[in-house]
Design a protein around this motif. Sequence first.
Motif, mmCIF file in Angstrom:
data_model
loop_
_atom_site.group_PDB
_atom_site.id
_atom_site.type_symbol
_atom_site.label_atom_id
_atom_site.label_comp_id
_atom_site.label_asym_id
_atom_site.label_seq_id
_atom_site.Cartn_x
_atom_site.Cartn_y
_atom_site.Cartn_z
ATOM 1 N N MET A 86 0.848 -1.210 0.000
ATOM 2 C CA MET A 86 0.000 0.000 0.000
ATOM 3 C C MET A 86 0.882 1.260 0.000
ATOM 4 S SD MET A 86 -2.887 1.446 -0.002
ATOM 5 C CE MET A 86 -2.862 3.226 -0.075
ATOM 6 N N VAL A 106 -3.941 -5.755 -2.024
ATOM 7 C CA VAL A 106 -3.120 -4.660 -1.477
ATOM 8 C C VAL A 106 -2.842 -4.941 -0.005
ATOM 9 C CG1 VAL A 106 -3.003 -2.194 -0.978
ATOM 10 C CG2 VAL A 106 -3.823 -2.985 -3.196
ATOM 11 N N THR A 107 -1.555 -5.053 0.294
ATOM 12 C CA THR A 107 -1.126 -5.502 1.609
ATOM 13 C C THR A 107 -0.568 -4.346 2.443
ATOM 14 O OG1 THR A 107 0.181 -7.221 2.714
ATOM 15 C CG2 THR A 107 1.230 -6.142 0.837
ATOM 16 N N VAL A 109 -2.157 -2.733 4.897
ATOM 17 C CA VAL A 109 -3.189 -1.700 5.064
ATOM 18 C C VAL A 109 -3.437 -1.501 6.560
ATOM 19 C CG1 VAL A 109 -5.666 -1.247 4.745
ATOM 20 C CG2 VAL A 109 -4.273 -2.062 2.821
ATOM 21 N N SER A 111 -5.204 1.609 7.663
ATOM 22 C CA SER A 111 -6.250 2.617 7.911
ATOM 23 C C SER A 111 -7.382 2.426 6.910
ATOM 24 C CB SER A 111 -5.684 4.042 7.778
ATOM 25 O OG SER A 111 -5.487 4.351 6.407
ATOM 26 N N GLN A 114 -6.638 4.106 3.575
ATOM 27 C CA GLN A 114 -5.796 3.301 2.669
ATOM 28 C C GLN A 114 -6.651 2.239 1.977
ATOM 29 O OE1 GLN A 114 -2.752 1.912 5.446
ATOM 30 N NE2 GLN A 114 -1.223 3.147 4.379
ATOM 31 N N ALA A 115 -7.562 1.623 2.718
ATOM 32 C CA ALA A 115 -8.413 0.575 2.137
ATOM 33 C C ALA A 115 -9.293 1.153 1.021
ATOM 34 C CB ALA A 115 -9.278 -0.056 3.226
ATOM 35 N N ALA A 118 -7.154 1.805 -2.069
ATOM 36 C CA ALA A 118 -6.793 0.547 -2.741
ATOM 37 C C ALA A 118 -7.987 0.017 -3.541
ATOM 38 C CB ALA A 118 -6.343 -0.482 -1.710
ATOM 39 N N VAL A 126 -8.244 -6.157 -0.146
ATOM 40 C CA VAL A 126 -7.393 -5.305 0.701
ATOM 41 C C VAL A 126 -7.094 -6.105 1.964
ATOM 42 C CG1 VAL A 126 -8.168 -3.058 -0.120
ATOM 43 C CG2 VAL A 126 -9.387 -4.138 1.774
ATOM 44 N N SER A 127 -5.856 -5.996 2.428
ATOM 45 C CA SER A 127 -5.432 -6.764 3.608
ATOM 46 C C SER A 127 -5.075 -5.861 4.787
ATOM 47 C CB SER A 127 -4.212 -7.628 3.254
ATOM 48 O OG SER A 127 -4.566 -8.670 2.392
ATOM 49 N N PRO A 128 -6.057 -5.571 5.657
ATOM 50 C CA PRO A 128 -5.736 -4.843 6.889
ATOM 51 C C PRO A 128 -5.090 -5.813 7.883
ATOM 52 C CG PRO A 128 -8.103 -4.798 6.366
ATOM 53 C CD PRO A 128 -7.487 -5.850 5.517
ATOM 54 N N ILE A 147 -13.929 -0.567 7.557
ATOM 55 C CA ILE A 147 -13.747 -0.858 6.125
ATOM 56 C C ILE A 147 -14.970 -1.597 5.563
ATOM 57 C CG2 ILE A 147 -12.316 -2.033 4.412
ATOM 58 C CD1 ILE A 147 -9.923 -1.705 6.332
#
Length: 221
Positions: A86, A106-107, A109, A111, A114-115, A118, A126-128, A147
């Motif tokens: 990210m 997308v790794t 993450v 916030s 950011q999600a 992405a 997306v990977s929080p 998210i």
Amino acid sequence: MKIFLDTANLDSIRKYNDMGLVDGVTTNPTLLSKEKGNPAEIMREIVKIITGPVSLEVVSTDYNGMMEEAHRLKKYGKNVVVKIPMIPEGLKAVKKLKEEGIQTNVTLVFSANQAVLAAKAGAAYVSPFIGRLDDAGQNGMTLIEEIVKIFKNYNFKTEVLVASVRHPMHVVEAGKIGAHVVTLPPDILGKMTSHPLTDKGLAAFLADWEKVKKENPKLSI
Ligand code: E4P
């Protein structure tokens, strides 16, 4: 809820895949560094074993480098999802890869903003990283709630892949919130399969069956 295995360990992947529990796999350079053997060969083998999505991560941080690696990784198999960090250059790569029909995850993450970015760039996942947020004194699960809610509000197609999972209760919480995917280290999936009352109950059933058999040794089911 989809369950991915967060590992590059082939034995674990085979073990849980044989139980029908593995919808996909996520790897990263750290996970690959823990395994013996050539990382490229390990990644190719994972892609062969698993029919679902397998996230393989780029190690470049510039757009051209990420695109080149993404194209190489994609050749490992149709089910490869390219894992992109990210960062701004990463978002540019995500957009281009989406145009080319290549799925991205997308790794790193940390916030909701950011999600959202992405997702807007075109990420499939997306990977929080919730465990790392918990470690830093923030509530990782609150981020998942945010998210999931935002993606629902705007009907985003991007899936929320809960990463950096540290214990089985993270999985229950993620499921209650409605996250699409959890990616689990094998030991956590192992913990989820067992309960002391299951073991106790089974031991009692078998002991009682032995009593019945003592009275009638020829008995079978
Ligand atoms: C996700 O894709 C990552 O590989 C992973 O979940 C990171 O977890 P960690 O914080 O335990 O390293």
